[in-house]
Design an enzyme around this catalytic site. Structure first.
Site, PDB file in Angstrom:
ATOM      1  N   GLY A 244       2.860  -0.938   4.397  1.00 27.75           N
ATOM      2  CA  GLY A 244       2.766   0.061   4.058  1.00 27.75           C
ATOM      3  C   GLY A 244       4.353   0.701   3.630  1.00 27.75           C
ATOM      4  N   GLY A 245       4.827   1.350   4.736  1.00 26.81           N
ATOM      5  CA  GLY A 245       6.232   2.080   4.518  1.00 26.81           C
ATOM      6  C   GLY A 245       7.275   1.089   3.479  1.00 26.81           C
TER       7      GLY A 245
ATOM      8  CG  ASN B 228      -1.853   1.319   1.356  1.00 26.57           C
ATOM      9  OD1 ASN B 228      -2.025   2.027   0.313  1.00 26.57           O
ATOM     10  ND2 ASN B 228      -2.202   1.541   2.572  1.00 26.57           N
ATOM     11  CD1 TRP B 229       3.561   1.124  -3.113  1.00 29.30           C
ATOM     12  CD2 TRP B 229       3.548   2.321  -4.848  1.00 29.30           C
ATOM     13  NE1 TRP B 229       4.133   0.351  -3.899  1.00 29.30           N
ATOM     14  CE2 TRP B 229       4.196   1.012  -5.157  1.00 29.30           C
ATOM     15  CE3 TRP B 229       3.379   3.315  -5.726  1.00 29.30           C
ATOM     16  CZ2 TRP B 229       4.496   0.982  -6.390  1.00 29.30           C
ATOM     17  CZ3 TRP B 229       3.738   3.219  -6.936  1.00 29.30           C
ATOM     18  CH2 TRP B 229       4.445   1.900  -7.372  1.00 29.30           C
ATOM     19  CE  LYS B 230      -0.534   3.562   4.872  1.00 28.95           C
ATOM     20  NZ  LYS B 230      -0.492   3.643   6.367  1.00 28.95           N
TER      21      LYS B 230
ATOM     22  N   GLY C 105       1.925   2.932  11.003  1.00 32.26           N
ATOM     23  CA  GLY C 105       2.834   3.973  10.890  1.00 32.26           C
ATOM     24  C   GLY C 105       3.417   4.418  12.072  1.00 32.26           C
TER      25      GLY C 105
ATOM     26  CG  HIS D 195      -6.108   1.598   4.902  1.00 31.38           C
ATOM     27  ND1 HIS D 195      -5.734   2.750   6.110  1.00 31.38           N
ATOM     28  CD2 HIS D 195      -5.179   1.021   4.769  1.00 31.38           C
ATOM     29  CE1 HIS D 195      -4.486   2.465   6.352  1.00 31.38           C
ATOM     30  NE2 HIS D 195      -4.047   1.279   5.642  1.00 31.38           N
TER      31      HIS D 195
ATOM     32  CD  GLU E 234      -5.992  -0.996   8.366  1.00 31.50           C
ATOM     33  OE1 GLU E 234      -5.191  -0.738   7.883  1.00 31.50           O
ATOM     34  OE2 GLU E 234      -7.224  -0.470   8.431  1.00 31.50           O
TER      35      GLU E 234
ATOM     36  CB  SER F 256       4.173  -1.372  11.752  1.00 29.17           C
ATOM     37  OG  SER F 256       3.811  -0.300  11.890  1.00 29.17           O
TER      38      SER F 256
ATOM     39  CD  GLU G  54      -3.381   5.834   6.490  1.00 29.94           C
ATOM     40  OE1 GLU G  54      -2.339   5.540   6.894  1.00 29.94           O
ATOM     41  OE2 GLU G  54      -3.477   5.757   5.360  1.00 29.94           O
TER      42      GLU G  54
END
Length: 261
Positions: free
Chosen positions: A243-244, A18-20, A183, A106, A177, A222, A108
């Site tokens: 994610g990251g 997930n590049w966000k 994050g 998600h 999640e 994470s 977010e």
């Protein structure tokens, strides 16, 4: 190995990046080419998806063309087929770019855009009706976990999706999640993650008993190159929503490698 209708079949793990809201034309090309080179040297035995921002779908469709190793995913999908819904992207639009997965619900989106359980269920239905696999996200906040409400929250979120889509629930992917681990650098222990995954598996078994074992349940809090192997070794963790770490080719490739063990 999982049993489905008395037949032993192999369920492949799924690693979805997930590049966000990250990326650029140059950075995307460099990342995808690095991933392709890494996978050429060490082919993956798991499924891989890259969930990129919508403005880059055309670029990603071109970069991924002819390569079956990675599929294109979206970070959201509209519940509506068309119309006066400024800023939204319909399932048909996503299909025009070869999108095969769509993240729905998600944390977010729930937090910043007010998405409700019912909205997530409707988006799941839109994806399924158009042959796009929804990655349905569920998870609790830190306050909910500390109040002992983790199971209540995730079961409520998944129940809304099952209620609307029960007839084809075996076609979804679920992603647990924990909001407190997104994050933040915090990660649920393998035991904590497995406990929630087992609850979700039991709920899916109740809704689709003969298919529940074949539904992928991803961990999405994470997961990184350092902890992926331990998390993916748990019996009910079938992959990761990354994610990251999905923005760093070496890290993402290491997670993919861990999923192949």
């Amino acid at each position: 190995m999982v049993t489905d209708n008395n037949t032993m079949t192999t369920k492949k793990k799924l690693i979805a990046g997930n590049w966000k809201m990250n990326g650029s034309l140059a950075a995307n090309e460099a990342l995808v080419k690095a991933l392709q080179q890494g996978l050429a040297a060490a082919p993956a035995s798991c499924d891989i998806a890259l969930c990129a921002p919508a403005p880059y779908f055309a670029q990603l469709q071109s970069l991924l063309a002819g390569s079956g190793a990675m599929a294109l995913g979206a970070q959201d999908i509209s519940a509506h087929p068309q119309g006066a819904f400024t800023g939204e992207h319909s399932a048909a639009m996503l299909k025009d770019f070869g999108v095969r997965y769509a993240i729905v619900g998600h944390s977010e989106r729930r937090q910043y855009h007010g998405e409700t359980d019912d909205a997530v269920a409707a988006k799941t239905a839109a994806a399924l009706a158009n042959g796009i696999t929804p990655i349905v996200c569920v998870g609790e906040t830190l306050a909910e976990r500390e109040a002992g409400r983790t199971e209540e929250v995730v079961k409520r979120q998944l129940a809304a999706v099952i209620h609307v889509n029960g007839h084809c629930i075996s076609e979804i992917v679920v992603a647990y999640e924990p909001v407190w681990a997104i994050g933040t650098g915090k990660t649920a222990t393998p035991e904590q993650a497995q406990a929630v995954h087992a609850v979700l598996r039991a709920q899916l078994h109740h809704a689709a008993s003969e298919h529940a074992a074949g539904i992928c349940i991803l961990y999405g809090g994470s997961m990184n190159a350092a902890n992926a192997a331990q998390l993916l070794a748990q019996p009910d963790i079938d992959g990761g929503l990354i994610g990251g770490a999905s923005l760093k080719a070496p890290d993402f490739l290491q997670i993919i490698s861990a999923a192949a063990r």
